[in-house]
Design a protein around this motif. Structure first.
Motif, PDB file in Angstrom:
ATOM      1  N   CYS A  54       0.872  -1.004  -0.039  1.00 45.55           N
ATOM      2  CA  CYS A  54       0.093  -0.026  -0.008  1.00 45.55           C
ATOM      3  C   CYS A  54       0.777   1.343  -0.019  1.00 45.55           C
ATOM      4  O   CYS A  54       0.222   2.420  -0.186  1.00 45.55           O
ATOM      5  CB  CYS A  54      -0.946  -0.161   1.119  1.00 45.55           C
ATOM      6  SG  CYS A  54      -2.456  -0.980   0.926  1.00 45.55           S
TER       7      CYS A  54
ATOM      8  N   ASN B   5       1.672   1.373  -6.984  1.00 45.68           N
ATOM      9  CA  ASN B   5       0.216   1.270  -6.781  1.00 45.68           C
ATOM     10  C   ASN B   5      -0.455   2.488  -6.412  1.00 45.68           C
ATOM     11  O   ASN B   5      -1.669   2.873  -6.796  1.00 45.68           O
ATOM     12  CB  ASN B   5      -0.022   0.351  -5.550  1.00 45.68           C
ATOM     13  CG  ASN B   5       0.432  -0.896  -5.835  1.00 45.68           C
ATOM     14  OD1 ASN B   5       0.461  -1.657  -7.203  1.00 45.68           O
ATOM     15  ND2 ASN B   5       1.080  -1.854  -4.887  1.00 45.68           N
TER      16      ASN B   5
ATOM     17  N   THR C 212      -8.201   8.270   5.207  1.00 37.16           N
ATOM     18  CA  THR C 212      -7.424   7.107   5.307  1.00 37.16           C
ATOM     19  C   THR C 212      -6.664   6.687   6.636  1.00 37.16           C
ATOM     20  O   THR C 212      -6.652   7.695   7.323  1.00 37.16           O
ATOM     21  CB  THR C 212      -6.385   6.878   4.194  1.00 37.16           C
ATOM     22  OG1 THR C 212      -5.891   5.673   4.070  1.00 37.16           O
ATOM     23  CG2 THR C 212      -5.519   7.928   4.486  1.00 37.16           C
TER      24      THR C 212
ATOM     25  N   LEU D 286      -0.770   6.041   6.809  1.00 34.62           N
ATOM     26  CA  LEU D 286      -0.750   6.049   5.284  1.00 34.62           C
ATOM     27  C   LEU D 286      -0.789   7.510   4.654  1.00 34.62           C
ATOM     28  O   LEU D 286      -0.572   7.746   3.425  1.00 34.62           O
ATOM     29  CB  LEU D 286      -1.900   5.421   4.713  1.00 34.62           C
ATOM     30  CG  LEU D 286      -1.899   4.878   3.186  1.00 34.62           C
ATOM     31  CD1 LEU D 286      -0.759   4.324   2.631  1.00 34.62           C
ATOM     32  CD2 LEU D 286      -3.024   4.191   2.776  1.00 34.62           C
TER      33      LEU D 286
ATOM     34  N   CYS E 262      -6.398   0.280   3.624  1.00 39.61           N
ATOM     35  CA  CYS E 262      -5.424  -0.830   3.152  1.00 39.61           C
ATOM     36  C   CYS E 262      -5.403  -1.891   4.158  1.00 39.61           C
ATOM     37  O   CYS E 262      -5.070  -2.092   5.132  1.00 39.61           O
ATOM     38  CB  CYS E 262      -3.951  -0.252   3.147  1.00 39.61           C
ATOM     39  SG  CYS E 262      -2.761  -1.372   2.970  1.00 39.61           S
TER      40      CYS E 262
ATOM     41  N   PHE F  66      -5.312  -1.716  -2.002  1.00 38.53           N
ATOM     42  CA  PHE F  66      -6.423  -1.163  -1.236  1.00 38.53           C
ATOM     43  C   PHE F  66      -7.790  -0.907  -1.956  1.00 38.53           C
ATOM     44  O   PHE F  66      -8.092  -0.930  -3.089  1.00 38.53           O
ATOM     45  CB  PHE F  66      -5.831   0.272  -0.853  1.00 38.53           C
ATOM     46  CG  PHE F  66      -5.021   0.867  -2.073  1.00 38.53           C
ATOM     47  CD1 PHE F  66      -3.606   1.131  -1.674  1.00 38.53           C
ATOM     48  CD2 PHE F  66      -5.699   1.400  -3.285  1.00 38.53           C
ATOM     49  CE1 PHE F  66      -2.971   1.654  -2.873  1.00 38.53           C
ATOM     50  CE2 PHE F  66      -4.759   1.911  -4.154  1.00 38.53           C
ATOM     51  CZ  PHE F  66      -3.440   1.959  -3.953  1.00 38.53           C
TER      52      PHE F  66
END
Length: 611
Positions: free
Chosen positions: A471, A476, A490, A494, A547, A593
């Motif tokens: 993640c 990605n 989130t 992250l 995630c 995710f």
């Protein structure tokens, strides 16, 4: 030493070229550091360290750092940009910047070992440093946060304590401590211990007054200069977590008192002890009376935030609360360093090096004891163990090399010669591996059941580590740029990576001055589903990104087994979350995710399992 450093730089750049190419900033602080540099180069004020891409609806939040560490990163970007472009310039700046303080750390350790052990022993110190895994990890390419610079100044502090020239040694310790405190307070205990050691040297030896005098001037003056140049707007108030007026007052007062004591310089040792004790009491009492709010945790967070987030940070736990495979390699070299420093102090008991070795032994023992408080002290403890390790190596290795024909009288000349060869070869190698601590990494797999999996039964993958890596991978995350820019709700850990790689904004990052947003994220994921939208609306979030199996989500499951996140990963998605389709990842696999658009115009209905 410069040639040695260039060799290490070449190896690091070769070994980590993939990390540089993919801008793999593994730690949240590294991502945030790059964002701070980007903001400054884009026109944000020198004294404005507010991060406006996290929680933008509420005006962003302050970062308690300083611009000092931003300078070399920004300089490298500006230097490389005309030749390779801004994107590549950022990548190579992040790759090269951590290697600059490594050269300073090597200088400090080389000087300390030259002064304490022997003029020819400094290469041994650099070789031992290469085996300090916790320390060297702070200098790996892409590790652009401030820890490498603070460790470098700590190495200079050791060199200053070992310097036979009193005034120069005091200046080096004072300026190094001031620079470290300008960057952050992580090494404040080490700076305080260095000052205490200098005062003890003066108490023991009246002739060492010049060292303390210059130390007091450079500590107070350097801290004042660091505050004037680097203290952000938010650090102009009485906060306890950075070089604010609180700690500036302490450093200036301490420096002034030590300078005053140096002018008195009484002949009686007991009088010097009493005056130094009185000065220490004045500092402590003044701090308690003037800044009572700083007697607790310097972060000044609420009990809820501490229990929910701060107390769960792995680095903040003592070493005995970590698994054997993690703790043992960290602790071995510090123990060897303490024993070596004590041994060298005893050997130097009748020489001029006694005081220098006694100072380094105290410093090394203090650094090792800090592991019992927080495991984040491991890089400093390992680095400070290098002089003690070298002191043992320069005695043990020559002794094994000098063996010629042991026990020849009893076993005969030829067997004795063979035995001598074996002892010279294997004894030397064994002594080096043992006293340098390089063997420590081999022990945990042998005794903790972490060895290779049995044939036919591969070890189960670590889902948490796999999710953390997947993640945070640039390839990605860049897929999220297909979606119009917005505020993404989130995970806390992250957030910094999200704003570094994508055009989106986040809600929170793992920084204590962002405490309200951190709690809101945890509440939103652990409380019941109907509570999520009001919290997200307060931050004007437009998307929800999760995630699954990321390390932070284990806390959500533990604290809210029936909460919003737990229901979400079971497939119970509320009607007001609209799935956002994303392209497949670079390898043609689904992204790790899940992303939804938050709809605020729909009423709550019964949650149904997703199809």
């Amino acid at each position: 030493m410069a040639l040695f450093w260039v060799t290490v730089v070449a190896w690091f750049l070769y070994d980590r070229q993939g990390n540089i190419y993919w801008l793999l900033l593994g730690d949240t602080d590294d991502n945030m550091r790059l964002m701070q540099v980007r903001a400054w180069l884009a026109g944000q004020g020198w004294y404005d360290l507010r991060q406006y891409r996290l929680d933008p609806a509420l005006g962003g939040f302050d970062i308690h750092w300083s611009r000092l560490v931003d300078l070399p990163i920004a300089a490298l970007i500006l230097l490389l940009k005309p030749f390779i472009g801004i994107v590549a310039a950022e990548k190579w700046a992040c790759g090269l910047a951590p290697l600059l303080p490594l050269s300073v750390a090597m200088i400090g350790l080389s000087l300390a070992v030259r002064r304490l052990v022997a003029p020819w022993a400094w290469p041994v110190a650099l070789i031992v440093l290469m085996g300090c895994t916790s320390t060297m990890s702070m200098y790996a390419p892409m590790r652009i946060d401030h820890h490498g610079w603070q460790l470098a100044f700590l190495a200079l502090t050791v060199a200053g304590l070992a310097d036979p020239r009193r005034a120069r040694g005091g200046a080096v310790v004072g300026l190094s401590s001031a620079a470290s405190l300008t960057i952050g307070l992580e090494l404040l205990p080490y700076c305080a211990m260095a000052g205490a050691i200098i005062a003890l040297r003066w108490i023991w030896d009246r002739e060492d007054v010049r060292r303390m005098q210059v130390y007091g001037l450079t500590l107070g003056g350097g801290s004042a200069l660091g505050f004037a140049i680097f203290a952000s707007n938010a650090n102009q108030v009485l906060r306890c977590d950075a070089l604010t007026p609180v700690w500036l007052s302490v450093m200036v007062a301490a420096g002034a008192l030590l300078f005053g004591l140096s002018l008195l310089n009484p002949a009686n040792r007991w009088v010097r002890l009493g005056l130094a004790t009185l000065a220490g009491a004045i500092i402590v009492a003044g701090f308690a009376l003037c800044f009572p709010q700083c007697l607790g945790r310097p972060e000044q967070v609420s009990d809820e935030l501490a229990n929910t987030w701060l107390n769960n940070v792995r680095e903040a736990r003592p070493i005995y609360k970590h698994a054997f495979k993690t703790a043992f390699p960290m602790a071995v070299l510090p123990v060897i360093g303490v024993l070596g420093a004590l041994f060298a102090t005893w050997r130097a008991r009748r020489s001029e090096a006694l005081v220098g070795w006694a100072a380094v032994a105290l410093f090394t023992a203090f650094a090792s004891a800090m592991l019992l408080w927080q495991v984040r002290a491991a890089p400093a403890a390992q680095m400070l163990a290098v002089p003690g390790s070298v002191a043992l190596l320069v005695v043990a290795v020559p002794w094994f090399l000098s063996i010629r024909e042991p026990f020849a009288r009893w076993i005969g000349e030829v067997p004795a010669q063979l035995l001598g060869v074996l002892l010279r070869v294997f004894g030397t190698v064994g002594a080096f591996l043992l006293l340098s601590g390089l063997w420590a990494g081999l022990v945990p797999p042998l005794f903790s059941g972490d060895g290779a999996a049995k044939p036919g039964k591969p070890a189960p993958p670590d889902k948490v580590a796999a999710a953390n890596n997947a993640c945070a991978r640039m390839s990605n995350l860049r897929m999220l740029n297909d979606v119009p820019a917005g505020i993404v709700f989130t995970h806390v850990d992250l957030g910094p990576r999200l704003i570094t790689v994508t055009h989106h904004s986040g809600i929170a990052g793992p920084y204590h001055r962002n405490g309200r947003a951190i709690l809101d994220v945890h509440h939103a994921f652990t409380w019941a589903t109907p509570n999520f939208r009001p919290i997200a609306a307060a931050h004007k979030a437009q998307y929800l990104l999760i995630c699954p199996d990321m390390s932070e989500t284990t806390l959500y499951r533990a604290r809210g087994p029936n909460g919003f996140y737990a229901q979400l990963v079971k497939g119970q998605v509320p009607n007001w979350l609209e799935p956002v389709s994303l392209r497949l990842g670079p390898a043609g696999k689904p992204l790790p995710f899940k992303l939804w658009r938050i709809r605020y115009d729909l009423p709550d209905v019964a949650v149904k399992p997703a199809k």
